[in-house]
Design a protein around this motif. Structure first.
Motif, short mmCIF file in Angstrom:
data_model
loop_
_atom_site.label_atom_id
_atom_site.label_comp_id
_atom_site.label_asym_id
_atom_site.label_seq_id
_atom_site.Cartn_x
_atom_site.Cartn_y
_atom_site.Cartn_z
N GLU A 168 -14.54 10.25 -6.22
CA GLU A 168 -13.50 11.23 -5.86
C GLU A 168 -12.85 10.86 -4.52
OE1 GLU A 168 -12.33 13.61 -7.68
OE2 GLU A 168 -13.88 13.97 -9.17
N ALA A 169 -13.69 10.52 -3.54
CA ALA A 169 -13.18 10.19 -2.21
C ALA A 169 -12.33 8.93 -2.23
CB ALA A 169 -14.33 10.06 -1.22
N ILE A 170 -12.74 7.92 -2.98
CA ILE A 170 -11.98 6.67 -3.04
C ILE A 170 -10.54 6.92 -3.48
CG2 ILE A 170 -11.71 4.57 -4.44
CD1 ILE A 170 -14.74 4.15 -4.18
N ALA A 171 -10.37 7.77 -4.47
CA ALA A 171 -9.02 8.05 -4.97
C ALA A 171 -8.15 8.65 -3.88
CB ALA A 171 -9.09 8.98 -6.17
N VAL A 172 -8.73 9.51 -3.05
CA VAL A 172 -7.97 10.13 -1.96
C VAL A 172 -7.75 9.13 -0.83
CG1 VAL A 172 -7.90 12.03 -0.31
CG2 VAL A 172 -8.80 12.41 -2.60
N TYR A 173 -8.80 8.39 -0.47
CA TYR A 173 -8.68 7.39 0.60
C TYR A 173 -7.62 6.34 0.26
CZ TYR A 173 -12.71 8.82 3.44
OH TYR A 173 -13.57 9.49 4.27
N ALA A 174 -7.55 5.96 -1.02
CA ALA A 174 -6.58 4.95 -1.45
C ALA A 174 -5.18 5.54 -1.62
CB ALA A 174 -7.03 4.31 -2.76
N GLY A 175 -5.08 6.85 -1.66
CA GLY A 175 -3.78 7.50 -1.79
C GLY A 175 -3.30 7.67 -3.21
N THR A 176 -4.20 7.52 -4.20
CA THR A 176 -3.78 7.71 -5.58
C THR A 176 -3.94 9.15 -6.06
OG1 THR A 176 -5.94 7.00 -6.40
CG2 THR A 176 -4.23 5.31 -6.25
N ARG A 177 -4.66 9.96 -5.28
CA ARG A 177 -4.78 11.39 -5.56
C ARG A 177 -4.55 12.16 -4.27
NH1 ARG A 177 -9.88 13.21 -8.73
NH2 ARG A 177 -8.57 14.98 -9.19
N GLU A 178 -3.99 13.31 -4.41
CA GLU A 178 -3.79 14.20 -3.26
C GLU A 178 -5.14 14.80 -2.87
OE1 GLU A 178 -1.01 14.99 -1.46
OE2 GLU A 178 -0.05 13.37 -2.57
N PRO B 235 0.80 -1.21 0.00
CA PRO B 235 0.00 0.00 0.00
C PRO B 235 0.83 1.26 0.00
CG PRO B 235 -0.84 -1.54 1.61
CD PRO B 235 0.45 -2.09 1.08
N GLY B 236 2.03 1.22 0.56
CA GLY B 236 2.87 2.41 0.60
C GLY B 236 3.48 2.75 -0.74
N THR B 237 3.44 1.79 -1.67
CA THR B 237 4.01 2.03 -2.99
C THR B 237 2.93 2.48 -3.95
OG1 THR B 237 3.58 -0.22 -3.76
CG2 THR B 237 5.66 0.14 -2.57
N ASP B 238 3.39 3.00 -5.09
CA ASP B 238 2.42 3.40 -6.12
C ASP B 238 1.60 2.21 -6.59
OD1 ASP B 238 3.21 6.03 -5.98
OD2 ASP B 238 4.55 5.91 -7.72
N ASP B 239 2.25 1.04 -6.77
CA ASP B 239 1.53 -0.16 -7.20
C ASP B 239 0.50 -0.58 -6.15
OD1 ASP B 239 2.95 -0.28 -9.55
OD2 ASP B 239 4.35 -1.82 -8.82
N GLY B 240 0.86 -0.51 -4.88
CA GLY B 240 -0.06 -0.88 -3.81
C GLY B 240 -1.25 0.06 -3.73
N ARG B 241 -0.98 1.36 -3.85
CA ARG B 241 -2.08 2.33 -3.83
C ARG B 241 -2.99 2.13 -5.03
NH1 ARG B 241 2.17 5.71 -1.73
NH2 ARG B 241 2.70 6.31 -3.85
N THR C 9 0.09 -4.92 8.57
CA THR C 9 1.49 -4.54 8.77
C THR C 9 1.60 -3.02 8.75
OG1 THR C 9 1.89 -4.54 6.40
CG2 THR C 9 2.26 -6.64 7.56
N ALA C 10 2.82 -2.56 8.68
CA ALA C 10 3.05 -1.12 8.60
C ALA C 10 2.38 -0.53 7.37
CB ALA C 10 4.54 -0.83 8.59
N GLU C 11 2.33 -1.29 6.28
CA GLU C 11 1.67 -0.80 5.06
C GLU C 11 0.17 -0.61 5.29
OE1 GLU C 11 5.45 -2.61 3.96
OE2 GLU C 11 3.73 -3.50 4.94
N PHE C 12 -0.44 -1.56 5.99
CA PHE C 12 -1.87 -1.45 6.31
C PHE C 12 -2.11 -0.21 7.16
CE2 PHE C 12 -5.43 -2.19 9.19
CZ PHE C 12 -6.45 -2.47 8.29
N ILE C 13 -1.26 0.00 8.12
CA ILE C 13 -1.38 1.18 8.99
C ILE C 13 -1.23 2.46 8.16
CG2 ILE C 13 -0.29 2.45 10.89
CD1 ILE C 13 0.36 -0.40 12.07
N ALA C 14 -0.31 2.45 7.21
CA ALA C 14 -0.12 3.62 6.34
C ALA C 14 -1.37 3.89 5.51
CB ALA C 14 1.09 3.42 5.43
N VAL C 15 -2.00 2.83 5.00
CA VAL C 15 -3.23 3.00 4.23
C VAL C 15 -4.30 3.63 5.09
CG1 VAL C 15 -5.17 1.72 3.20
CG2 VAL C 15 -2.83 1.17 2.56
N MET C 16 -4.46 3.13 6.30
CA MET C 16 -5.51 3.66 7.17
C MET C 16 -5.21 5.10 7.60
SD MET C 16 -7.62 1.41 6.77
CE MET C 16 -8.84 2.38 7.64
N ARG C 17 -3.97 5.41 7.80
CA ARG C 17 -3.60 6.79 8.13
C ARG C 17 -3.99 7.71 6.97
NH1 ARG C 17 1.64 6.27 9.91
NH2 ARG C 17 0.79 5.94 11.97
#
Length: 156
Positions: free
Chosen positions: A51-61, A2-8, A112-120
Protein backbone atom coordinates in the motif's frame (compact mmCIF):
# COMPACT_ATOMS: atom_id res chain seq x y z
CA UNK A 1 9.88 10.74 -16.18
CA UNK A 2 8.81 10.40 -12.53
CA UNK A 3 6.51 13.40 -12.87
CA UNK A 4 4.55 11.65 -15.60
CA UNK A 5 2.12 8.78 -15.27
CA UNK A 6 4.59 6.53 -17.14
CA UNK A 7 7.42 7.55 -14.81
CA UNK A 8 5.36 6.96 -11.69
CA UNK A 9 4.23 3.60 -13.04
CA UNK A 10 7.84 2.59 -13.81
CA UNK A 11 8.94 3.57 -10.30
CA UNK A 12 6.00 1.71 -8.79
CA UNK A 13 6.79 -1.44 -10.83
CA UNK A 14 10.45 -1.23 -9.83
CA UNK A 15 9.55 -1.09 -6.13
CA UNK A 16 6.64 -3.55 -6.36
CA UNK A 17 8.91 -6.11 -8.02
CA UNK A 18 11.04 -5.96 -4.86
CA UNK A 19 8.24 -6.00 -2.28
CA UNK A 20 9.51 -9.22 -0.67
CA UNK A 21 13.01 -7.88 -0.08
CA UNK A 22 11.65 -4.49 1.04
CA UNK A 23 9.32 -6.28 3.46
CA UNK A 24 12.23 -8.30 4.86
CA UNK A 25 14.27 -5.12 5.24
CA UNK A 26 11.40 -3.34 7.01
CA UNK A 27 10.86 -6.29 9.36
CA UNK A 28 14.59 -6.51 10.11
CA UNK A 29 14.98 -2.78 10.76
CA UNK A 30 11.93 -2.67 13.02
CA UNK A 31 13.08 -5.73 14.96
CA UNK A 32 16.55 -4.20 15.41
CA UNK A 33 15.45 -0.67 16.30
CA UNK A 34 12.15 -1.28 18.10
CA UNK A 35 12.38 -4.76 19.65
CA UNK A 36 9.25 -4.07 21.70
CA UNK A 37 7.29 -3.94 18.45
CA UNK A 38 7.48 -7.13 16.45
CA UNK A 39 3.90 -8.30 16.42
CA UNK A 40 3.01 -8.02 12.71
CA UNK A 41 3.43 -11.07 10.52
CA UNK A 42 5.46 -10.92 7.31
CA UNK A 43 2.20 -11.04 5.29
CA UNK A 44 0.74 -8.10 7.23
CA UNK A 45 3.95 -6.13 6.72
CA UNK A 46 3.97 -7.01 3.00
CA UNK A 47 0.39 -5.74 2.63
CA UNK A 48 1.27 -2.46 4.34
CA UNK A 49 4.47 -2.09 2.30
CA UNK A 50 2.51 -2.72 -0.91
CA UNK A 51 0.00 0.00 0.00
CA UNK A 52 2.76 2.44 0.98
CA UNK A 53 4.81 1.80 -2.18
CA UNK A 54 1.91 2.88 -4.37
CA UNK A 55 1.65 6.17 -2.49
CA UNK A 56 5.42 6.73 -2.27
CA UNK A 57 5.70 6.15 -6.03
CA UNK A 58 2.80 8.50 -6.70
CA UNK A 59 0.53 5.98 -8.42
CA UNK A 60 -2.13 6.25 -5.71
CA UNK A 61 -3.35 9.21 -3.73
CA UNK A 62 -2.59 9.04 0.00
CA UNK A 63 -6.29 9.30 0.86
CA UNK A 64 -6.82 5.95 -0.91
CA UNK A 65 -4.65 4.07 1.60
CA UNK A 66 -4.94 6.16 4.75
CA UNK A 67 -7.93 4.12 6.03
CA UNK A 68 -5.69 1.03 6.05
CA UNK A 69 -3.15 2.81 8.26
CA UNK A 70 -5.83 4.34 10.50
CA UNK A 71 -7.24 0.85 11.02
CA UNK A 72 -3.74 -0.42 11.81
CA UNK A 73 -3.37 2.29 14.46
CA UNK A 74 -6.81 1.56 15.90
CA UNK A 75 -6.01 -2.14 16.06
CA UNK A 76 -2.78 -1.40 17.89
CA UNK A 77 -4.63 0.76 20.42
CA UNK A 78 -7.36 -1.83 20.95
CA UNK A 79 -4.68 -4.48 21.52
CA UNK A 80 -3.15 -2.22 24.19
CA UNK A 81 0.09 -1.55 22.34
CA UNK A 82 2.09 1.52 23.32
CA UNK A 83 1.80 4.37 20.84
CA UNK A 84 5.48 5.27 21.28
CA UNK A 85 6.68 1.86 20.14
CA UNK A 86 4.12 1.87 17.36
CA UNK A 87 5.22 5.29 16.11
CA UNK A 88 8.90 4.31 16.30
CA UNK A 89 8.16 1.21 14.24
CA UNK A 90 6.24 3.27 11.69
CA UNK A 91 9.03 5.81 11.35
CA UNK A 92 11.61 3.04 11.03
CA UNK A 93 9.58 1.41 8.26
CA UNK A 94 9.10 4.79 6.58
CA UNK A 95 12.87 5.39 6.55
CA UNK A 96 13.35 2.08 4.74
CA UNK A 97 10.69 3.00 2.18
CA UNK A 98 12.14 6.48 1.62
CA UNK A 99 15.61 4.99 1.22
CA UNK A 100 14.31 2.38 -1.23
CA UNK A 101 12.30 4.98 -3.16
CA UNK A 102 15.34 7.24 -3.42
CA UNK A 103 17.50 4.33 -4.57
CA UNK A 104 14.96 3.27 -7.17
CA UNK A 105 14.43 6.81 -8.44
CA UNK A 106 18.16 7.46 -8.68
CA UNK A 107 18.71 4.25 -10.62
CA UNK A 108 15.83 4.99 -13.00
CA UNK A 109 16.38 8.72 -13.44
CA UNK A 110 19.22 11.17 -13.16
CA UNK A 111 19.04 13.56 -10.18
CA UNK A 112 16.89 16.22 -11.79
CA UNK A 113 13.69 18.05 -11.05
CA UNK A 114 11.83 14.79 -11.65
CA UNK A 115 13.91 13.03 -9.00
CA UNK A 116 13.17 15.86 -6.59
CA UNK A 117 9.46 15.55 -7.38
CA UNK A 118 9.56 11.81 -6.63
CA UNK A 119 11.23 12.41 -3.29
CA UNK A 120 8.79 15.18 -2.41
CA UNK A 121 5.95 12.73 -3.10
CA UNK A 122 7.63 10.06 -0.95
CA UNK A 123 8.16 12.41 2.00
CA UNK A 124 4.60 13.69 1.74
CA UNK A 125 3.37 10.09 1.71
CA UNK A 126 5.47 9.25 4.75
CA UNK A 127 3.99 12.12 6.73
CA UNK A 128 0.41 11.31 5.72
CA UNK A 129 0.71 7.59 6.46
CA UNK A 130 2.37 7.99 9.86
CA UNK A 131 -0.11 10.71 10.88
CA UNK A 132 -3.06 8.53 9.82
CA UNK A 133 -1.80 5.53 11.78
CA UNK A 134 -1.16 7.61 14.90
CA UNK A 135 -4.55 9.27 14.50
CA UNK A 136 -6.21 5.85 14.32
CA UNK A 137 -4.39 4.82 17.49
CA UNK A 138 -5.34 8.05 19.28
CA UNK A 139 -8.99 7.84 18.28
CA UNK A 140 -9.29 4.23 19.36
CA UNK A 141 -7.61 5.02 22.67
CA UNK A 142 -10.07 7.78 23.61
CA UNK A 143 -13.03 5.50 24.38
CA UNK A 144 -10.82 3.18 26.43
CA UNK A 145 -9.49 6.10 28.46
CA UNK A 146 -13.01 7.42 28.97
CA UNK A 147 -14.20 3.99 30.18
CA UNK A 148 -11.35 3.84 32.72
CA UNK A 149 -11.79 7.42 33.90
CA UNK A 150 -15.59 7.47 34.16
CA UNK A 151 -15.79 5.31 37.33
CA UNK A 152 -13.11 7.42 38.98
CA UNK A 153 -14.78 10.69 38.12
CA UNK A 154 -18.35 9.56 38.89
CA UNK A 155 -17.49 8.64 42.50
CA UNK A 156 -17.03 12.29 43.41
Amino acid sequence: MPGTDDGRAALHRFLADRVDEITAEVAGEVAARVPAYTRLSPDEIANLVTEAIAVYAGTREPRAVLPVFRALGAGEACAGHDVRHFESALRTAARVLVRRTAGAASSLYPPTAEFIAVMRTAFTAEIAIVEAAIDGHRRATRPAVARRLYPLLSNN
